[in-house]
Design a protein around this motif. Structure first.
Motif, PDB file in Angstrom:
ATOM      1  N   ILE A  39       0.915  -1.395   0.168  1.00 60.60           N
ATOM      2  CA  ILE A  39      -0.230   0.032   0.011  1.00 60.60           C
ATOM      3  C   ILE A  39       0.786   1.286  -0.042  1.00 60.60           C
ATOM      4  CG2 ILE A  39      -1.565   1.271   1.423  1.00 60.60           C
ATOM      5  CD1 ILE A  39      -2.624  -1.331   2.445  1.00 60.60           C
ATOM      6  N   GLN A  40       0.453   2.304  -0.626  1.00 60.71           N
ATOM      7  CA  GLN A  40       1.000   3.503  -0.884  1.00 60.71           C
ATOM      8  C   GLN A  40       0.207   4.756  -0.857  1.00 60.71           C
ATOM      9  OE1 GLN A  40       4.318   4.178  -1.106  1.00 60.71           O
ATOM     10  NE2 GLN A  40       5.226   2.352  -1.437  1.00 60.71           N
ATOM     11  N   PRO A  41       0.476   5.897   0.050  1.00 62.86           N
ATOM     12  CA  PRO A  41      -0.330   6.817  -0.175  1.00 62.86           C
ATOM     13  C   PRO A  41      -0.363   7.554  -1.681  1.00 62.86           C
ATOM     14  CG  PRO A  41       1.837   7.509   0.947  1.00 62.86           C
ATOM     15  CD  PRO A  41       1.640   5.801   0.749  1.00 62.86           C
ATOM     16  N   ALA A  42      -1.338   8.125  -2.203  1.00 58.37           N
ATOM     17  CA  ALA A  42      -1.471   8.761  -3.299  1.00 58.37           C
ATOM     18  C   ALA A  42      -0.023   9.795  -3.316  1.00 58.37           C
ATOM     19  CB  ALA A  42      -2.754   9.522  -3.603  1.00 58.37           C
ATOM     20  N   HIS A  56       3.917  17.551  -1.123  1.00 65.10           N
ATOM     21  CA  HIS A  56       5.107  16.953  -1.210  1.00 65.10           C
ATOM     22  C   HIS A  56       4.941  15.608  -0.632  1.00 65.10           C
ATOM     23  CE1 HIS A  56       5.551  18.566   2.821  1.00 65.10           C
ATOM     24  NE2 HIS A  56       6.191  17.402   3.282  1.00 65.10           N
ATOM     25  N   GLY A  57       5.896  14.816  -1.091  1.00 68.56           N
ATOM     26  CA  GLY A  57       5.846  13.452  -0.415  1.00 68.56           C
ATOM     27  C   GLY A  57       7.191  12.939  -0.116  1.00 68.56           C
ATOM     28  N   PHE A  58       7.182  11.650   1.072  1.00 63.92           N
ATOM     29  CA  PHE A  58       8.341  11.286   1.378  1.00 63.92           C
ATOM     30  C   PHE A  58       8.154   9.787   1.339  1.00 63.92           C
ATOM     31  CE2 PHE A  58       9.553   8.716   5.109  1.00 63.92           C
ATOM     32  CZ  PHE A  58      10.987   8.779   5.168  1.00 63.92           C
ATOM     33  N   VAL A  59       9.230   9.074   0.805  1.00 63.67           N
ATOM     34  CA  VAL A  59       9.254   7.411   0.460  1.00 63.67           C
ATOM     35  C   VAL A  59      10.632   6.943   1.056  1.00 63.67           C
ATOM     36  CG1 VAL A  59       9.280   5.653  -0.910  1.00 63.67           C
ATOM     37  CG2 VAL A  59       7.731   7.600  -1.795  1.00 63.67           C
ATOM     38  N   ARG A  60      10.446   6.226   2.003  1.00 61.78           N
ATOM     39  CA  ARG A  60      11.770   5.735   2.754  1.00 61.78           C
ATOM     40  C   ARG A  60      12.625   4.922   1.943  1.00 61.78           C
ATOM     41  NH1 ARG A  60      13.150   4.248   7.724  1.00 61.78           N
ATOM     42  NH2 ARG A  60      10.959   5.478   8.306  1.00 61.78           N
ATOM     43  N   SER A 102      -0.330   8.415   4.892  1.00 67.84           N
ATOM     44  CA  SER A 102       0.771   7.831   5.451  1.00 67.84           C
ATOM     45  C   SER A 102       0.793   6.400   5.505  1.00 67.84           C
ATOM     46  CB  SER A 102       1.310   8.258   6.887  1.00 67.84           C
ATOM     47  OG  SER A 102       0.426   7.966   7.861  1.00 67.84           O
ATOM     48  N   VAL A 103       1.790   5.692   5.345  1.00 70.87           N
ATOM     49  CA  VAL A 103       1.921   4.238   5.758  1.00 70.87           C
ATOM     50  C   VAL A 103       2.838   4.012   6.562  1.00 70.87           C
ATOM     51  CG1 VAL A 103       2.443   1.833   4.674  1.00 70.87           C
ATOM     52  CG2 VAL A 103       0.827   3.612   3.256  1.00 70.87           C
ATOM     53  N   THR A 146       5.715   2.284   9.415  1.00 68.06           N
ATOM     54  CA  THR A 146       6.447   0.976   9.529  1.00 68.06           C
ATOM     55  C   THR A 146       5.966   0.050  10.461  1.00 68.06           C
ATOM     56  OG1 THR A 146       8.005   2.200  11.029  1.00 68.06           O
ATOM     57  CG2 THR A 146       8.635   2.365   8.790  1.00 68.06           C
ATOM     58  N   LEU A 181      -3.606   2.132   5.238  1.00 68.74           N
ATOM     59  CA  LEU A 181      -3.353   3.696   4.931  1.00 68.74           C
ATOM     60  C   LEU A 181      -3.864   4.263   6.253  1.00 68.74           C
ATOM     61  CD1 LEU A 181      -2.428   5.695   2.568  1.00 68.74           C
ATOM     62  CD2 LEU A 181      -4.962   5.779   2.361  1.00 68.74           C
ATOM     63  N   GLY A 214       9.915  10.860  12.654  1.00 71.36           N
ATOM     64  CA  GLY A 214       8.892   9.948  11.896  1.00 71.36           C
ATOM     65  C   GLY A 214       9.529   9.448  10.726  1.00 71.36           C
ATOM     66  N   ARG A 215      10.300  10.518   9.900  1.00 66.01           N
ATOM     67  CA  ARG A 215      10.983   9.949   8.729  1.00 66.01           C
ATOM     68  C   ARG A 215      11.885   8.958   8.814  1.00 66.01           C
ATOM     69  NH1 ARG A 215      10.039  15.484   7.543  1.00 66.01           N
ATOM     70  NH2 ARG A 215      12.014  16.075   8.454  1.00 66.01           N
ATOM     71  N   ALA A 216      12.814   9.172   9.993  1.00 67.89           N
ATOM     72  CA  ALA A 216      13.686   8.064  10.394  1.00 67.89           C
ATOM     73  C   ALA A 216      13.347   6.814  10.685  1.00 67.89           C
ATOM     74  CB  ALA A 216      14.704   8.615  11.253  1.00 67.89           C
ATOM     75  N   HIS A 217      11.952   6.666  11.248  1.00 69.61           N
ATOM     76  CA  HIS A 217      11.630   5.370  12.212  1.00 69.61           C
ATOM     77  C   HIS A 217      10.011   5.021  11.878  1.00 69.61           C
ATOM     78  CE1 HIS A 217      15.033   5.333  14.642  1.00 69.61           C
ATOM     79  NE2 HIS A 217      14.998   6.910  14.736  1.00 69.61           N
ATOM     80  N   TRP A 218       9.179   6.079  11.801  1.00 73.14           N
ATOM     81  CA  TRP A 218       7.782   5.590  11.766  1.00 73.14           C
ATOM     82  C   TRP A 218       6.907   5.550  10.427  1.00 73.14           C
ATOM     83  CZ3 TRP A 218       7.521   9.871  15.758  1.00 73.14           C
ATOM     84  CH2 TRP A 218       7.874   9.417  17.273  1.00 73.14           C
ATOM     85  N   TYR A 219       7.536   6.046   9.522  1.00 73.76           N
ATOM     86  CA  TYR A 219       6.895   6.260   8.144  1.00 73.76           C
ATOM     87  C   TYR A 219       7.618   5.208   7.184  1.00 73.76           C
ATOM     88  CZ  TYR A 219       3.695   9.703  10.567  1.00 73.76           C
ATOM     89  OH  TYR A 219       3.160  10.231  11.311  1.00 73.76           O
ATOM     90  N   GLU A 220       6.900   4.698   6.379  1.00 75.19           N
ATOM     91  CA  GLU A 220       7.370   4.014   5.237  1.00 75.19           C
ATOM     92  C   GLU A 220       7.182   4.959   3.961  1.00 75.19           C
ATOM     93  OE1 GLU A 220       8.436   0.887   5.599  1.00 75.19           O
ATOM     94  OE2 GLU A 220       9.298   1.123   3.613  1.00 75.19           O
ATOM     95  N   SER A 221       6.119   5.802   4.044  1.00 74.16           N
ATOM     96  CA  SER A 221       5.942   6.649   3.114  1.00 74.16           C
ATOM     97  C   SER A 221       4.842   7.706   3.558  1.00 74.16           C
ATOM     98  CB  SER A 221       5.619   6.136   1.580  1.00 74.16           C
ATOM     99  OG  SER A 221       4.574   5.377   1.841  1.00 74.16           O
ATOM    100  N   TYR A 222       4.716   8.922   3.010  1.00 74.58           N
ATOM    101  CA  TYR A 222       3.577   9.820   3.418  1.00 74.58           C
ATOM    102  C   TYR A 222       3.618  10.884   2.241  1.00 74.58           C
ATOM    103  CZ  TYR A 222       6.893  13.297   5.629  1.00 74.58           C
ATOM    104  OH  TYR A 222       7.978  14.237   5.894  1.00 74.58           O
ATOM    105  N   THR A 223       2.397  11.582   2.328  1.00 74.46           N
ATOM    106  CA  THR A 223       2.105  12.582   1.438  1.00 74.46           C
ATOM    107  C   THR A 223       1.294  13.742   2.199  1.00 74.46           C
ATOM    108  OG1 THR A 223       2.191  11.311  -0.800  1.00 74.46           O
ATOM    109  CG2 THR A 223       1.004  13.336  -0.921  1.00 74.46           C
TER     110      THR A 223
END
Lengths: 113, 113
Positions: A3-6, A106-110, B20-21, B23, B58, B87-96
């Motif tokens: 699953i991915q956010p839009a 803006h978006g973030f992907v690990r 967000s998705v 981790t 999601l 959150g970017r370092a640990h909790w989120y796989e991806s977010y927008t």
């Protein structure tokens, strides 16, 4: 495929946020929901469509459109209008619709590499 | 008091949609999430704040602000910035994040009377 956010689309675009609390009446809901998914995904101006519902709680659906004309096509779709009418009579305890123009994203992907 | 969606505020207002998705790393997340709730709810320009997460899927959080200055205050809050970094370092796989101005809104509440 996980699953991915839009993603963050290129602004400006249109975003419709539909938040709702359901009744206990589920009759016909899954079928209509699936059909509404089909219809909205056939809209050429649809950028993305996603939803989350906490069990027993609030549901949030977000539809992203290229422009207001594309959203209007979805809003005026006759099957969609019939579904909303049926929803007010049977499926929804309450809902809110917020229609907006997105100015920034803006978006973030690990990086798992 | 039953769950209600945030109401239709008087446009124009600002809406930030954070999808967000996560981790599997939950360390510190509930505490930070609770603290972020406290901080955003203390923002005088906050109109409403709501979220839903499908189990294992999601999450969607929507924050409604009176204006862009109020949202900027939230964005620039130092504890919030530290939480996003963690959150970017640990909790989120991806977010927008989608930031938008709401032009139109309406609500429905069932008449159970």
């Amino acid at each position: 495929m996980s699953i991915q956010p839009a993603p963050a689309y290129e602004p400006p675009y249109v975003m419709a946020v539909f938040t709702s609390v359901r009744t206990r009446d589920d009759t016909g809901y899954p079928e209509t929901n699936a059909r509404m998914n089909e219809i909205v995904r056939a809209n050429p101006g649809l950028l993305g469509y996603e939803s989350a519902r906490t069990p027993g709680g609030l549901g949030i659906t977000v539809a992203y459109f290229r422009d207001h004309d594309s959203l209007a096509e979805w809003r005026e779709n006759l099957e969609h209008q019939a579904a909303m009418k049926h929803g007010r009579a049977h499926w929804y305890e309450s809902y809110t619709l917020h229609v907006a123009t997105v100015e920034r994203s803006h978006g973030f992907v690990r990086d798992n590499g």
